[in-house]
Design an enzyme around this catalytic site. Structure first.
Site, PDB file in Angstrom:
ATOM      1  N   HIS A 287      -7.259  -4.492  -8.049  1.00 13.01           N
ATOM      2  CA  HIS A 287      -7.124  -3.833  -6.744  1.00 13.01           C
ATOM      3  C   HIS A 287      -8.435  -3.946  -5.977  1.00 13.01           C
ATOM      4  CE1 HIS A 287      -4.676  -1.303  -4.162  1.00 13.01           C
ATOM      5  NE2 HIS A 287      -5.687  -0.478  -3.974  1.00 13.01           N
TER       6      HIS A 287
ATOM      7  N   TYR B   3     -18.030  12.124 -13.914  1.00 15.86           N
ATOM      8  CA  TYR B   3     -17.986  13.337 -14.728  1.00 15.86           C
ATOM      9  C   TYR B   3     -16.631  13.547 -15.398  1.00 15.86           C
ATOM     10  CZ  TYR B   3     -22.212  14.499 -12.120  1.00 15.86           C
ATOM     11  OH  TYR B   3     -23.456  14.480 -11.555  1.00 15.86           O
TER      12      TYR B   3
ATOM     13  N   ARG C 231       0.794  -1.225   0.000  1.00 19.16           N
ATOM     14  CA  ARG C 231       0.000   0.000   0.000  1.00 19.16           C
ATOM     15  C   ARG C 231       0.830   1.281   0.000  1.00 19.16           C
ATOM     16  NH1 ARG C 231      -5.188  -0.908   4.070  1.00 19.16           N
ATOM     17  NH2 ARG C 231      -5.766  -2.994   3.371  1.00 19.16           N
TER      18      ARG C 231
END
Length: 905
Positions: free
Chosen positions: A104, A148, A58
């Site tokens: 992931h 968007y 991570r």
């Protein structure tokens, strides 16, 4: 957990469950249901497992490709979607969904912020994602929702993914073992070094700063050529971090410590200019420290300034206005009337994020272990990775080439025996029988036999047979080349170097972050940390100063057009240029007779096209005061003098040592009349002669001994008798074996031996030096030079031309001169500077001319009839020797009422 008091017929409870729940831990262990363990041991092992998972999977980047697992998986998912730089943009929701579903398994909500950061040009020095839509701002505004926004890979990302399909890296199963994913990317681009990384793991954190690609590329190439290169040498090539938001790094001690040990602290300040608006000052910030928000929440710069003003910690600020737009940042801090901008700046550095501390922690995963690495080790780790990638790629290509050659060899056998091949195939009952028969007949492998059976009749034409032979020859050459690469390490080194040069050429850009040698407490770094080199210091008419490395400008032939020396405003022009060493002292003399003291490296360094910094940010000038002379002083000698010349013809001589201890606000250098100003300041030693040059084309030469030594606060004596409308434009301390280079505003001039100028008493009218005609224009400067020197000409438009002294004709005193610079339109020549030949030799590593990638060499101008007429001699009658007043009288000496120990201004 089962309730021990639940009824026997409760749903999900078996009759024996009560016995199990009621049993002791020892009884449960005997039945194989649990294993008794120490709580300390269990906590320790479980936490270590969690910590290692966070560190590896991570928080920390891999030293080879500079990516964290989440970033790597996003790029792999985009590569699967074929989102190359020329592809259509795709919704970020699609990219995040594919990443989450395929690689992931942590949800789209944690993938999208990572994708956003890779698209922000204020977060990454070289963004890896090309985003379309609202991806947030430096003000702290959040990005739009992923439904968007759209994205595709940036061009530089393709360099990170290059050769991924050629077995260059190891693969591992994804989280559900339905597909394979790379453990690291090939990374042809040194991503970790150029983009840096930030992350917080368990018990450790990383904070690798970004760097400039060109500087990192030069450092990597140097390390390739010399694997034992020391960090001190790397520091000359990689001077420090280069943040995407620019700013100024204060001091180099933190950089040196970080690059040597892997950890260090650097302080970054916002870049600013001080502007005068009517009777008030305002501070304009154009760049801010890295990872600092300009607006937005309460931690932003604007909000913090407002808060400290309300708290009364800063009282000199009247208003804060943000004029930033798509063309750049402009944060204006308006001051109250009469407030000192420097005082307010010091308060802003102390109380606001306009000055921040960046902690460098070079922690990355190296050979599956978190390690803190110095700069040299970070670069070496990337080079080792690239060697491994090239070796594995070559092995893959070699195997493919050998497999193809094996097939081609079989096809060549078939073509050479085509009649027999056709006969065998026609006689066979099926394809398998035909392959077996062909193998037995010609000793072919199963793959070769299969290729022959699959061969089309069109392959039997003469053209196809010729192509087959060409392919065979090409494959033989490729196989030999691949084997040579695997056998010779120097071939791999050459490939890495070639790749780096290509990437630098394609994606390299100018440094954005300045590095100041001044520490935040006002102390100066030791000189051993500073690379001594030649630089060009320029000063514009609107008082913008900068330092540019000398090798930015290529030497050109006489008459060349030069290269752009600064991106100035239409109303601004360059008016002074001096070549100096970064270790030299620079004395700045103002028109009011003040002198200021700076080291060469203290002048802000900027790119060739940059306008530089306002000189008010470097020197504490008074209202109406301007710098008109910059004097280079390598060291303060007791036996040398500083000689002054004013516009009205006054000269003065003072010991150099008197100017070795200036105050921060400057000290008085010469007392100047109200209607006069200093035009030139030069160094001289006993026995020298001084030559004054006038705008009308005359010159006068006299011994320095005719001017007695005076104190700093003296006025001086008359040096020349000027005609009406004439003025002194320059002064030269003459040397017998040198030449006088005279330049006029229209770009004409000449080089004349100094011995041609007779030595007479000061106070005379002088002799003709060059004819001041409508073609030539007025004389703007005169310099002494030698054959092995270089000249730098600077024009009102900011063009700088560098040429050799030897390219300027040596002609007599009574001549008009030749063209020095080819001026365009209304452009005018405003300044000339001589680059010493000894300095050129001292600072040249290979003895060749310095070059610039933007410089275009101009061919020597062709001789014309005009050039011939330019050098025509004037009549001897024009030599005004009778204008001399031999041995000018000391009655002209007007000393100041202040003595040498008088009060300094």
């Amino acid at each position: 957990m089962t309730d021990p008091e639940a009824p026997e017929d409760a749903p999900g409870v078996e009759p024996d469950d009560e016995k199990i729940v009621a049993a002791t831990p020892e009884e449960l262990a005997k039945r194989g249901r649990t294993t008794p363990r120490s709580i300390e041991r269990e906590m320790k092992e479980s936490y270590l497992t969690y910590a290692l998972s966070v560190i590896h999977s991570r928080a920390l980047p891999d030293v080879r490709d500079g990516l964290k697992p989440s970033q790597r998986r996003i790029l792999v998912a985009m590569n699967d979607l074929n989102l190359s730089p020329r592809a259509k943009y795709r919704k970020c929701a699609k990219v995040a969904g594919d990443t989450s579903g395929n690689y992931h398994p942590h949800g789209e909500s944690v993938i999208y912020p990572t994708l956003v950061r890779m698209a922000q040009d204020f977060s990454l020095r070289y963004p890896l994602v090309d985003g379309q839509g609202n991806f947030g701002s430096i003000d702290g505004d959040p990005p739009a929702a992923m439904r968007y926004t759209e994205a595709r890979m940036a061009g530089i990302t393709m360099e990170i993914l290059a050769d991924l399909d050629k077995e260059t890296v190891d693969l591992e199963p994804n989280y559900d073992e339905t597909r394979m994913q790379p453990t690291v990317l090939p990374s042809r681009f040194p991503n970790l070094l150029c983009n840096g990384s930030d992350g917080i793991a368990v018990g450790m954190a990383t904070s690798l700063p970004p760097h400039n690609l060109r500087e990192i590329g030069r450092g990597l190439i140097a390390l390739l050529e010399d694997p034992d290169l020391e960090t001190d040498e790397l520091l000359k090539l990689v001077p420090g971090p280069d943040f995407p938001t620019g700013g100024t790094i204060m001091g180099r001690s933190g950089i040196v410590q970080a690059y040597t040990t892997g950890r260090g602290l650097i302080r970054v300040r916002a870049k600013y200019d001080i502007e005068e608006n009517k009777n008030r000052s305002q501070i304009v910030f154009s760049e801010i420290p890295y990872q600092t928000k300009k607006g937005g929440n309460d931690t932003g710069i604007i909000a913090k300034i407002v808060q400290v003003v309300k708290d009364g910690r800063i009282v000199g600020i009247a208003d804060v206005t943000d004029y930033s737009n798509r063309d750049g940042m402009r944060l204006v801090v308006k001051l109250k009337k009469g407030e000192d901008p420097q005082v307010v700046l010091n308060q802003l550095w102390k109380f606001t994020p306009l000055q921040s501390t960046y902690s460098i922690i070079n922690l990355a995963i190296d050979r599956r272990q978190p390690r803190t690495l110095p700069l040299r080790d970070l670069m070496s780790a990337w080079l080792v990775h690239r060697r491994d990638v090239i070796r594995r790629r070559t092995m893959y290509l070699l195997r493919k080439a050998e497999e193809r050659k094996h097939i081609v060899d079989g096809l060549r056998i078939a073509v050479d025996n085509i009649d027999r091949v056709i006969q065998i195939i026609r006689a066979s009952a099926n394809r398998d029988e035909a392959k077996t028969a062909l193998s037995a007949e010609f000793g072919l492998s199963p793959r070769q036999s299969q290729a022959i059976v699959d061969m089309r009749l069109g392959s039997l034409t003469g053209l196809e047979r010729e192509k087959l032979e060409e392919e065979h020859a090409k494959l033989v050459a490729e196989i030999a080349d691949y084997r040579d690469i695997l056998d010779r390490a120097e071939r791999v080194t050459a490939i890495i170097k070639e790749d780096l040069l290509e990437i630098i050429e394609k994606y390299g850009d100018e440094r954005r972050t300045e590095i100041s040698l001044e520490e935040v407490d006002g102390s100066i770094d030791i000189a051993d940390l500073i690379t001594e080199d030649l630089a060009v210091v320029t000063l514009s008419r609107e008082n913008y100063i900068k330092r540019v490395p000398l090798d930015t400008f290529r030497a050109q032939a006489r008459g060349g057009r030069g290269i752009k020396g600064a991106d100035l405003k239409d109303s601004d022009v360059q008016r002074s240029v001096i070549v100096t060493s970064t270790h030299d002292y620079l004395l700045f003399f103002s028109n009011m007779g003040q002198v200021f003291w700076q080291k060469g490296y203290q002048i802000p360094e900027a790119g060739r096209n940059s306008k530089g910094r306002s000189i008010t940010n470097v020197l504490q000038l008074r209202e109406g005061e301007e710098i008109n002379t910059i004097l280079r002083v390598p060291e303060f000698d007791d036996d040398r003098f500083i000689v002054f010349a004013t516009k009205s013809g006054i000269v003065k001589k003072t010991k150099l040592e008197a100017y070795s201890r200036p105050k921060k606000g400057g000290i008085r250098a010469i007392l100047v009349d109200e209607d006069d100003e200093v035009v030139s300041v030069r160094l001289a030693k006993p026995g020298d002669t001084v030559l004054l040059s006038m705008s009308g084309g005359r010159a006068i030469r006299f011994d320095e001994s005719s001017v007695r030594s005076m104190g700093r606060t003296s006025r001086g004596v008359k040096g020349v008798k000027l005609k009406e409308g004439d003025s002194v434009v320059g002064m030269v301390v003459a040397e017998p074996d040198a030449f006088l280079l005279t330049a006029t505003e229209n770009g004409f001039g000449k080089r004349t031996p100094l011995v041609d100028y007779p030595i007479k008493g000061r106070g005379g009218q002088g002799v003709i030096d060059i004819k001041s005609t409508a073609r030539n224009g007025a004389v703007i400067q005169a310099k002494f030079c030698r054959e092995d020197d270089d000249l730098m000409f600077i024009t009102t438009s900011g063009m700088i031309v560098r040429t050799h002294v030897a390219d300027v004709s040596s002609i007599g005193r009574n001549t008009q001169g030749v063209r020095l610079v080819n001026l365009k339109g209304d452009d005018k020549l405003v300044s000339v500077e001589v680059v010493s030949g000894s300095d050129l030799e001292r600072f040249s590593s290979d003895g060749e001319e310095a070059s610039s990638e933007d410089g275009v060499e101009s061919p020597p101008p062709q001789a014309t009839s005009d050039d011939a007429s330019e050098e025509a001699d004037l009549e001897d009658g024009d030599d005004v020797d009778d204008g001399y007043v031999d041995g000018g009288d000391d009655g002209d000496d007007i000393d100041s009422v202040l003595d040498d120990e008088g009060e300094e201004e």
